[in-house]
Design a protein around this motif. Structure first.
Motif, PDB file in Angstrom:
ATOM      1  N   ALA A  30      43.448  28.947  46.781  1.00 54.80           N
ATOM      2  CA  ALA A  30      43.330  30.244  47.442  1.00 54.80           C
ATOM      3  C   ALA A  30      42.243  31.127  46.825  1.00 54.80           C
ATOM      4  CB  ALA A  30      44.666  30.972  47.390  1.00 54.80           C
ATOM      5  N   ASN A  31      41.963  30.940  45.542  1.00 56.07           N
ATOM      6  CA  ASN A  31      40.953  31.755  44.866  1.00 56.07           C
ATOM      7  C   ASN A  31      39.914  30.818  44.239  1.00 56.07           C
ATOM      8  OD1 ASN A  31      39.412  33.521  43.328  1.00 56.07           O
ATOM      9  ND2 ASN A  31      41.188  34.711  42.642  1.00 56.07           N
ATOM     10  N   PRO A  32      38.903  30.403  45.017  1.00 54.10           N
ATOM     11  CA  PRO A  32      37.931  29.429  44.522  1.00 54.10           C
ATOM     12  C   PRO A  32      37.143  29.894  43.300  1.00 54.10           C
ATOM     13  CG  PRO A  32      37.458  30.021  46.824  1.00 54.10           C
ATOM     14  CD  PRO A  32      38.654  30.792  46.396  1.00 54.10           C
ATOM     15  N   VAL A  33      36.795  31.172  43.228  1.00 48.96           N
ATOM     16  CA  VAL A  33      36.023  31.666  42.081  1.00 48.96           C
ATOM     17  C   VAL A  33      36.853  31.544  40.809  1.00 48.96           C
ATOM     18  CG1 VAL A  33      34.939  33.703  41.046  1.00 48.96           C
ATOM     19  CG2 VAL A  33      34.554  33.180  43.459  1.00 48.96           C
ATOM     20  N   GLU A  34      38.124  31.940  40.893  1.00 47.85           N
ATOM     21  CA  GLU A  34      39.007  31.820  39.736  1.00 47.85           C
ATOM     22  C   GLU A  34      39.175  30.359  39.330  1.00 47.85           C
ATOM     23  OE1 GLU A  34      43.658  32.549  39.013  1.00 47.85           O
ATOM     24  OE2 GLU A  34      42.541  34.363  39.565  1.00 47.85           O
ATOM     25  N   ALA A  86      28.459  32.509  33.511  1.00 46.80           N
ATOM     26  CA  ALA A  86      27.671  32.796  34.721  1.00 46.80           C
ATOM     27  C   ALA A  86      28.574  33.006  35.929  1.00 46.80           C
ATOM     28  CB  ALA A  86      26.680  31.664  34.978  1.00 46.80           C
ATOM     29  N   VAL A  87      29.610  32.181  36.052  1.00 49.25           N
ATOM     30  CA  VAL A  87      30.560  32.346  37.167  1.00 49.25           C
ATOM     31  C   VAL A  87      31.238  33.705  37.070  1.00 49.25           C
ATOM     32  CG1 VAL A  87      32.740  31.495  38.144  1.00 49.25           C
ATOM     33  CG2 VAL A  87      30.916  29.882  37.585  1.00 49.25           C
ATOM     34  N   TYR A  88      31.637  34.078  35.855  1.00 53.07           N
ATOM     35  CA  TYR A  88      32.277  35.387  35.673  1.00 53.07           C
ATOM     36  C   TYR A  88      31.318  36.519  36.057  1.00 53.07           C
ATOM     37  CZ  TYR A  88      33.854  39.624  33.419  1.00 53.07           C
ATOM     38  OH  TYR A  88      34.190  40.933  33.183  1.00 53.07           O
ATOM     39  N   LEU A  89      30.090  36.478  35.497  1.00 54.84           N
ATOM     40  CA  LEU A  89      29.139  37.575  35.720  1.00 54.84           C
ATOM     41  C   LEU A  89      28.665  37.660  37.162  1.00 54.84           C
ATOM     42  CD1 LEU A  89      26.885  37.256  32.532  1.00 54.84           C
ATOM     43  CD2 LEU A  89      28.649  38.978  32.968  1.00 54.84           C
ATOM     44  N   VAL A  90      28.338  36.501  37.755  1.00 56.35           N
ATOM     45  CA  VAL A  90      27.702  36.500  39.078  1.00 56.35           C
ATOM     46  C   VAL A  90      28.731  36.429  40.215  1.00 56.35           C
ATOM     47  CG1 VAL A  90      26.065  35.294  40.584  1.00 56.35           C
ATOM     48  CG2 VAL A  90      25.602  35.483  38.130  1.00 56.35           C
ATOM     49  N   LEU A  91      29.589  35.425  40.188  1.00 55.41           N
ATOM     50  CA  LEU A  91      30.516  35.222  41.314  1.00 55.41           C
ATOM     51  C   LEU A  91      31.738  36.124  41.246  1.00 55.41           C
ATOM     52  CD1 LEU A  91      30.406  31.315  41.627  1.00 55.41           C
ATOM     53  CD2 LEU A  91      29.050  33.029  42.859  1.00 55.41           C
ATOM     54  N   ASP A  92      32.298  36.290  40.039  1.00 60.55           N
ATOM     55  CA  ASP A  92      33.518  37.089  39.917  1.00 60.55           C
ATOM     56  C   ASP A  92      33.220  38.586  39.934  1.00 60.55           C
ATOM     57  OD1 ASP A  92      36.341  37.260  39.623  1.00 60.55           O
ATOM     58  OD2 ASP A  92      36.081  37.727  37.499  1.00 60.55           O
ATOM     59  N   ARG A  93      32.183  39.011  39.224  1.00 59.02           N
ATOM     60  CA  ARG A  93      31.877  40.443  39.113  1.00 59.02           C
ATOM     61  C   ARG A  93      30.622  40.864  39.862  1.00 59.02           C
ATOM     62  NH1 ARG A  93      36.427  41.719  38.874  1.00 59.02           N
ATOM     63  NH2 ARG A  93      37.620  41.382  37.000  1.00 59.02           N
ATOM     64  N   GLY A  94      29.900  39.931  40.466  1.00 59.79           N
ATOM     65  CA  GLY A  94      28.722  40.272  41.265  1.00 59.79           C
ATOM     66  C   GLY A  94      27.662  41.057  40.505  1.00 59.79           C
ATOM     67  N   LEU A  95      27.567  40.801  39.211  1.00 63.99           N
ATOM     68  CA  LEU A  95      26.615  41.500  38.327  1.00 63.99           C
ATOM     69  C   LEU A  95      26.797  43.018  38.356  1.00 63.99           C
ATOM     70  CD1 LEU A  95      23.360  39.391  38.822  1.00 63.99           C
ATOM     71  CD2 LEU A  95      24.963  39.312  36.900  1.00 63.99           C
ATOM     72  N   ALA A  96      27.994  43.466  38.650  1.00 65.63           N
ATOM     73  CA  ALA A  96      28.314  44.899  38.612  1.00 65.63           C
ATOM     74  C   ALA A  96      28.561  45.262  37.149  1.00 65.63           C
ATOM     75  CB  ALA A  96      29.537  45.200  39.472  1.00 65.63           C
ATOM     76  N   TRP A  97      27.512  45.718  36.456  1.00 64.21           N
ATOM     77  CA  TRP A  97      27.563  45.895  35.012  1.00 64.21           C
ATOM     78  C   TRP A  97      28.581  46.933  34.566  1.00 64.21           C
ATOM     79  CZ3 TRP A  97      25.898  41.937  32.613  1.00 64.21           C
ATOM     80  CH2 TRP A  97      24.894  41.155  33.186  1.00 64.21           C
ATOM     81  N   GLU A  98      28.815  47.957  35.364  1.00 67.98           N
ATOM     82  CA  GLU A  98      29.841  48.947  34.989  1.00 67.98           C
ATOM     83  C   GLU A  98      31.217  48.299  34.963  1.00 67.98           C
ATOM     84  OE1 GLU A  98      29.878  52.775  36.931  1.00 67.98           O
ATOM     85  OE2 GLU A  98      27.684  52.782  37.017  1.00 67.98           O
TER      86      GLU A  98
END
Length: 193
Positions: A30-34, A86-98
């Motif tokens: 159900a949660n492919p990124v996770e 990279a998966v965490y930064l890009v796919l999970d958080r969308g590079l939203a640095w805040e």
């Protein structure tokens, strides 16, 4: 061991091939990124522990050729950890640095995992023979931080899991055995009467 390194290389790529197949087949749940995040993190930690197992296995078996695989295993551990980050930064958080900074501040397991990653980078960069020569004795001192990195990796996994702690506790037990194998224990029965 003529084909040893190519074989180990292919074996280390198998998890990535399995992940690619699971993505292509739509078998990530159900949660492919996770699912990808956990898969890459688990393989980074597994390969880090396998890398730490090389020296005790060599001592136990007397097979010096095992040391030839340690650098490759360590670099593959780093590879899967880089994928994890990279998966965490890009796919999970969308590079939203805040959001990422807030995560680091609010979730200790993310801070511990990030610390492990940051400490792992210099080990990967200095893993070549050239760096070994340039750094001399300092190289070995730097690379001893792998023990702290492994502890932080296991802690990251332990704090991440909320309910079923069996898997992270297995990693913790394996790490405890690997660290205990490095302690210079006194020999029993080999002393004076």
């Amino acid at each position: 061991m003529r084909y040893g390194k190519p074989l180990v290389f292919l074996l280390c790529l198998l998890p990535l091939a399995l992940l690619g197949w699971r993505i292509a087949a739509g078998r990530l749940g159900a949660n492919p990124v996770e699912a990808v995040l956990h898969f890459t993190g688990a393989w980074g930690l597994r390969l880090l522990l396998v890398t730490l197992a090389v020296t005790p296995l060599r001592r136990l078996t007397g097979r010096g050729w095992l040391l030839r695989f340690r650098r490759m295993l360590g670099l593959f551990a780093f590879f899967y950890v880089v994928l994890h980050v990279a998966v965490y930064l890009v796919l999970d958080r969308g590079l939203a640095w805040e959001e990422i900074v807030t995560d680091l501040a609010k979730r200790p397991y993310i801070m511990v995992g990030f610390a492990a990653f940051v400490l792992l980078v210099p080990l990967a960069v200095t893993s070549t023979r050239g760096w070994v020569r340039r750094l001399g004795r300092r190289w070995q001192l730097l690379h001893r931080s792998v023990y702290l990195i492994a502890v932080l990796g296991v802690l990251h996994f332990l704090w991440l899991v909320k309910a079923d702690l069996r898997e992270p506790l297995i990693y913790a037990a394996v790490l405890a055995v690997l660290l205990a194998a490095r302690v210079p224990w006194p020999r029993l029965g080999g002393g004076q009467n």
